[in-house]
Write an enzyme that holds these catalytic residues in place. Structure first.
Site, mmCIF file in Angstrom:
data_model
loop_
_atom_site.group_PDB
_atom_site.id
_atom_site.type_symbol
_atom_site.label_atom_id
_atom_site.label_comp_id
_atom_site.label_asym_id
_atom_site.label_seq_id
_atom_site.Cartn_x
_atom_site.Cartn_y
_atom_site.Cartn_z
ATOM 1 N N ARG A 277 4.463 18.720 7.453
ATOM 2 C CA ARG A 277 3.870 17.475 7.981
ATOM 3 C C ARG A 277 4.879 16.720 8.820
ATOM 4 N NH1 ARG A 277 1.333 14.406 2.981
ATOM 5 N NH2 ARG A 277 0.952 12.844 4.603
ATOM 6 N N GLN B 162 -0.708 2.477 5.780
ATOM 7 C CA GLN B 162 -0.702 3.392 4.634
ATOM 8 C C GLN B 162 -0.050 4.708 5.067
ATOM 9 O OE1 GLN B 162 -4.749 3.188 2.392
ATOM 10 N NE2 GLN B 162 -5.192 2.701 4.529
ATOM 11 N N ASN B 163 0.208 4.835 6.373
ATOM 12 C CA ASN B 163 0.696 6.108 6.906
ATOM 13 C C ASN B 163 2.176 6.295 6.617
ATOM 14 O OD1 ASN B 163 -1.868 6.388 7.864
ATOM 15 N ND2 ASN B 163 -1.366 5.701 9.946
ATOM 16 N N HIS C 155 2.983 3.070 1.570
ATOM 17 C CA HIS C 155 3.089 4.362 0.877
ATOM 18 C C HIS C 155 4.326 5.143 1.299
ATOM 19 C CE1 HIS C 155 -1.517 4.088 0.146
ATOM 20 N NE2 HIS C 155 -0.813 3.401 -0.733
ATOM 21 N N CYS D 18 18.285 10.862 -9.208
ATOM 22 C CA CYS D 18 19.101 9.613 -9.241
ATOM 23 C C CYS D 18 18.650 8.618 -8.175
ATOM 24 C CB CYS D 18 20.577 9.973 -9.055
ATOM 25 S SG CYS D 18 21.017 10.428 -7.367
ATOM 26 N N THR E 263 -9.087 4.076 8.220
ATOM 27 C CA THR E 263 -8.860 4.371 6.809
ATOM 28 C C THR E 263 -10.190 4.513 6.083
ATOM 29 O OG1 THR E 263 -7.843 3.611 4.740
ATOM 30 C CG2 THR E 263 -8.579 1.899 6.262
ATOM 31 N N SER E 264 -10.211 5.442 5.139
ATOM 32 C CA SER E 264 -11.446 5.698 4.368
ATOM 33 C C SER E 264 -11.599 4.650 3.271
ATOM 34 C CB SER E 264 -11.386 7.106 3.750
ATOM 35 O OG SER E 264 -10.210 7.207 2.960
HETATM 36 C C1 BV8 Z 1 -1.055 3.351 -8.308
HETATM 37 C C2 BV8 Z 1 1.429 8.913 0.568
HETATM 38 C C3 BV8 Z 1 -0.422 2.360 -10.375
HETATM 39 C C4 BV8 Z 1 1.607 10.324 0.138
HETATM 40 C C5 BV8 Z 1 -0.736 8.241 -0.390
HETATM 41 C C6 BV8 Z 1 -6.490 8.106 -11.889
HETATM 42 C C7 BV8 Z 1 -5.193 8.462 -12.221
HETATM 43 C C8 BV8 Z 1 -4.087 7.921 -11.578
HETATM 44 C C9 BV8 Z 1 -4.281 6.984 -10.549
HETATM 45 C C10 BV8 Z 1 -5.583 6.651 -10.230
HETATM 46 C C11 BV8 Z 1 -6.668 7.195 -10.878
HETATM 47 N N1 BV8 Z 1 -7.798 6.661 -10.313
HETATM 48 C C12 BV8 Z 1 -7.453 5.801 -9.323
HETATM 49 C C13 BV8 Z 1 -6.108 5.775 -9.287
HETATM 50 C C14 BV8 Z 1 -5.286 5.000 -8.410
HETATM 51 C C15 BV8 Z 1 -4.907 5.908 -7.247
HETATM 52 C C16 BV8 Z 1 -6.121 6.043 -6.330
HETATM 53 O O1 BV8 Z 1 -6.498 5.075 -5.699
HETATM 54 N N2 BV8 Z 1 -6.718 7.248 -6.277
HETATM 55 C C17 BV8 Z 1 -7.864 7.460 -5.422
HETATM 56 C C18 BV8 Z 1 -7.832 8.894 -4.902
HETATM 57 C C19 BV8 Z 1 -9.131 7.169 -6.216
HETATM 58 N N3 BV8 Z 1 -3.833 5.206 -6.583
HETATM 59 C C20 BV8 Z 1 -2.567 5.487 -6.934
HETATM 60 O O2 BV8 Z 1 -2.231 6.364 -7.689
HETATM 61 C C21 BV8 Z 1 -1.547 4.546 -6.301
HETATM 62 N N4 BV8 Z 1 -0.631 4.113 -7.317
HETATM 63 O O3 BV8 Z 1 -2.195 3.001 -8.444
HETATM 64 O O4 BV8 Z 1 -0.031 3.041 -9.219
HETATM 65 C C22 BV8 Z 1 -0.836 3.433 -11.338
HETATM 66 C C23 BV8 Z 1 0.143 4.205 -11.931
HETATM 67 C C24 BV8 Z 1 -0.236 5.176 -12.862
HETATM 68 C C25 BV8 Z 1 -1.607 5.397 -13.150
HETATM 69 C C26 BV8 Z 1 -2.592 4.625 -12.500
HETATM 70 C C27 BV8 Z 1 -2.220 3.636 -11.594
HETATM 71 C C28 BV8 Z 1 -0.724 5.284 -5.262
HETATM 72 C C29 BV8 Z 1 -1.600 5.609 -4.089
HETATM 73 C C30 BV8 Z 1 -0.709 6.140 -2.946
HETATM 74 C C31 BV8 Z 1 -0.901 7.623 -2.778
HETATM 75 N N5 BV8 Z 1 -0.182 8.075 -1.573
HETATM 76 N N6 BV8 Z 1 -0.011 8.601 0.684
HETATM 77 C C32 BV8 Z 1 1.323 11.278 1.264
HETATM 78 O O5 BV8 Z 1 1.078 10.845 2.411
HETATM 79 O O6 BV8 Z 1 1.344 12.492 0.970
HETATM 80 S S1 BV8 Z 1 -2.378 7.930 -0.223
HETATM 81 C C33 BV8 Z 1 -2.998 8.601 1.239
HETATM 82 O O7 BV8 Z 1 -4.408 8.598 1.149
HETATM 83 C C34 BV8 Z 1 -2.727 7.760 2.446
HETATM 84 O O8 BV8 Z 1 -1.458 7.188 2.447
HETATM 85 C C35 BV8 Z 1 -3.793 6.708 2.397
HETATM 86 O O9 BV8 Z 1 -3.354 5.577 1.719
HETATM 87 C C36 BV8 Z 1 -4.836 7.302 1.507
HETATM 88 C C37 BV8 Z 1 -6.161 7.306 2.189
HETATM 89 O O10 BV8 Z 1 -5.982 7.982 3.354
HETATM 90 P P1 BV8 Z 1 -6.459 7.286 4.733
HETATM 91 O O11 BV8 Z 1 -5.265 6.735 5.397
HETATM 92 O O12 BV8 Z 1 -7.601 6.371 4.515
HETATM 93 O O13 BV8 Z 1 -6.904 8.574 5.465
HETATM 94 P P2 BV8 Z 1 -8.218 9.429 5.157
HETATM 95 O O14 BV8 Z 1 -7.954 10.813 5.637
HETATM 96 O O15 BV8 Z 1 -8.684 9.206 3.754
HETATM 97 O O16 BV8 Z 1 -9.289 8.732 6.112
HETATM 98 C C38 BV8 Z 1 -9.073 8.750 7.507
HETATM 99 C C39 BV8 Z 1 -10.099 7.806 8.107
HETATM 100 O O17 BV8 Z 1 -9.870 7.767 9.508
HETATM 101 C C40 BV8 Z 1 -11.516 8.278 7.878
HETATM 102 O O18 BV8 Z 1 -12.304 7.177 7.466
HETATM 103 C C41 BV8 Z 1 -11.952 8.747 9.266
HETATM 104 O O19 BV8 Z 1 -13.332 8.484 9.511
HETATM 105 C C42 BV8 Z 1 -11.114 7.884 10.155
HETATM 106 N N7 BV8 Z 1 -10.817 8.452 11.479
HETATM 107 C C43 BV8 Z 1 -10.766 9.767 11.832
HETATM 108 N N8 BV8 Z 1 -10.452 9.848 13.162
HETATM 109 C C44 BV8 Z 1 -10.292 8.570 13.609
HETATM 110 C C45 BV8 Z 1 -10.525 7.682 12.549
HETATM 111 N N9 BV8 Z 1 -10.446 6.352 12.682
HETATM 112 C C46 BV8 Z 1 -10.140 5.867 13.903
HETATM 113 N N10 BV8 Z 1 -9.895 6.657 14.978
HETATM 114 C C47 BV8 Z 1 -9.961 7.998 14.869
HETATM 115 N N11 BV8 Z 1 -9.739 8.779 15.947
HETATM 116 ZN ZN ZN Z 2 20.837 12.643 -7.254
#
Ligand code: BV8
Ligand code: ZN
Length: 254
Positions: A70, A101-102, A119, A130, A196-197
């Site tokens: 990536r 979020q990117n 993120h 560490c 963002t979704s």
């Molecule tokens: C947290 C970095 C406290 C990494 C990312 C069960 C167990 C554990 C946790 C959870 C659980 N249920 C819910 C949770 C909380 C969880 C969560 O929300 N899960 C979701 C899946 C339900 N969240 C977490 O875990 C967060 N931490 O809560 O800590 C905690 C601790 C322990 C236990 C519980 C809670 C941490 C979340 C961060 C994860 N890291 N990224 C990496 O990049 O590899 S998230 C990643 O996906 C992105 O960073 C972004 O934030 C997220 C969503 O992605 P989007 O940016 O929206 O992109 P996506 O592809 O989804 O959508 C693209 C959009 O663009 C679409 O709508 C499309 O139509 C549109 N598009 C397409 N083309 C275009 C366009 N728009 C405009 N122009 C275009 N041309």
């Molecule tokens: Zn180290």
């Protein structure tokens, strides 16, 4: 019902605008969005399985290889007209806060300063044991399709595995960034939610906090999202087209 023609006047009269972006803003730079990122080697995984500390513990080479692939794609990409329009908007608005979020650096490369990364970033590796900042190995995966397994570098201080500087699922977000993001959302007149979704929490709460504080939410996304009902304006199109057109209609034709 708010008509689209009200938007330019609203933007010109705003004192503080928040721009909140997701993977869609980088889509037209050729960076696949989060949910369709799993091609090739990783196609048999769900993102929420791969972007986790457990996945890295279980198979560091698989996860490190995915992030290096990536990162290589980001290095080969260029910011698009949407990133440039967001950087340009800063000139017309008394105060603009950019929250993303990117994990790519395309906003910065388009000229946006002080970007709030909720993120983390692909460009800030650190030791998994560490937490000391670490460097990259010099070689990058050169497969255009899907990348391959790669052993993560070892921490020069403790020998632990180097990990990507991103926030994984199940990990807490950087508190200072999250606090700054909520503070901006509470004090702006307009919040753009772009590409963002709106599915991942707590980031997905930010547009809701802004709306509750009275801001107008402007969504730019070619597809429907859970934010549709909350957005006062919905621009149903790609951001690299919608944003430059909006800037021109709002600030450049006058
Ligand atoms: C947290 C970095 C406290 C990494 C990312 C069960 C167990 C554990 C946790 C959870 C659980 N249920 C819910 C949770 C909380 C969880 C969560 O929300 N899960 C979701 C899946 C339900 N969240 C977490 O875990 C967060 N931490 O809560 O800590 C905690 C601790 C322990 C236990 C519980 C809670 C941490 C979340 C961060 C994860 N890291 N990224 C990496 O990049 O590899 S998230 C990643 O996906 C992105 O960073 C972004 O934030 C997220 C969503 O992605 P989007 O940016 O929206 O992109 P996506 O592809 O989804 O959508 C693209 C959009 O663009 C679409 O709508 C499309 O139509 C549109 N598009 C397409 N083309 C275009 C366009 N728009 C405009 N122009 C275009 N041309
Ligand atoms: Zn180290």
């Amino acid at each position: 019902m708010t008509v689209l023609s009200d938007l330019p006047e609203l933007l010109r009269s705003a004192r503080h605008i928040v721009v909140f972006t997701g993977a869609g803003v980088s889509a037209e730079s050729g960076i696949s969005t989060f949910r369709d990122d799993l091609t090739g080697l990783w196609s048999r995984f769900d993102v929420t399985d791969l972007a986790t500390p457990d996945a890295f513990r279980r198979d560091p080479d698989l996860v490190w290889g995915w992030y290096e692939w990536r990162r290589m794609n980001v290095l080969r990409a260029s910011p698009n007209a949407g990133h440039a329009a967001i950087a340009a908007m800063k000139r017309y608005v008394p105060k603009l806060t950019l929250i993303t979020q990117n994990v790519d650096d395309l906003h910065e490369r388009a000229g946006s300063g002080s970007v709030i990364h909720l993120h983390g970033s692909l460009f800030a590796p650190r030791c998994f044991a560490c937490a000391r900042p670490a460097g990259f190995a010099d070689e990058l995966p050169d497969e255009p399709e899907g990348g391959r397994r790669m052993a993560p570098p070892e921490c020069s201080h403790c020998g632990g595995h180097v990990r990507p500087g991103v926030v994984w699922f199940g990990e807490t977000l950087p508190q200072a960034a999250l606090k700054a993001a909520f503070k901006a959302a509470e004090s702006c007149q307009v919040l753009f939610s772009i590409g963002t979704s709106s599915l991942v929490n707590p980031a997905a709460e930010i547009p809701r906090v802004a709306a509750q504080a009275g801001a107008a939410v402007v969504q730019i996304n070619p597809n429907p999202t859970p934010l549709d009902g909350l957005a006062r304006f919905n621009l149903r199109g790609p951001s690299a087209q919608e944003l430059p057109r909006l800037i021109e209609n709002t600030w450049q034709k006058h």
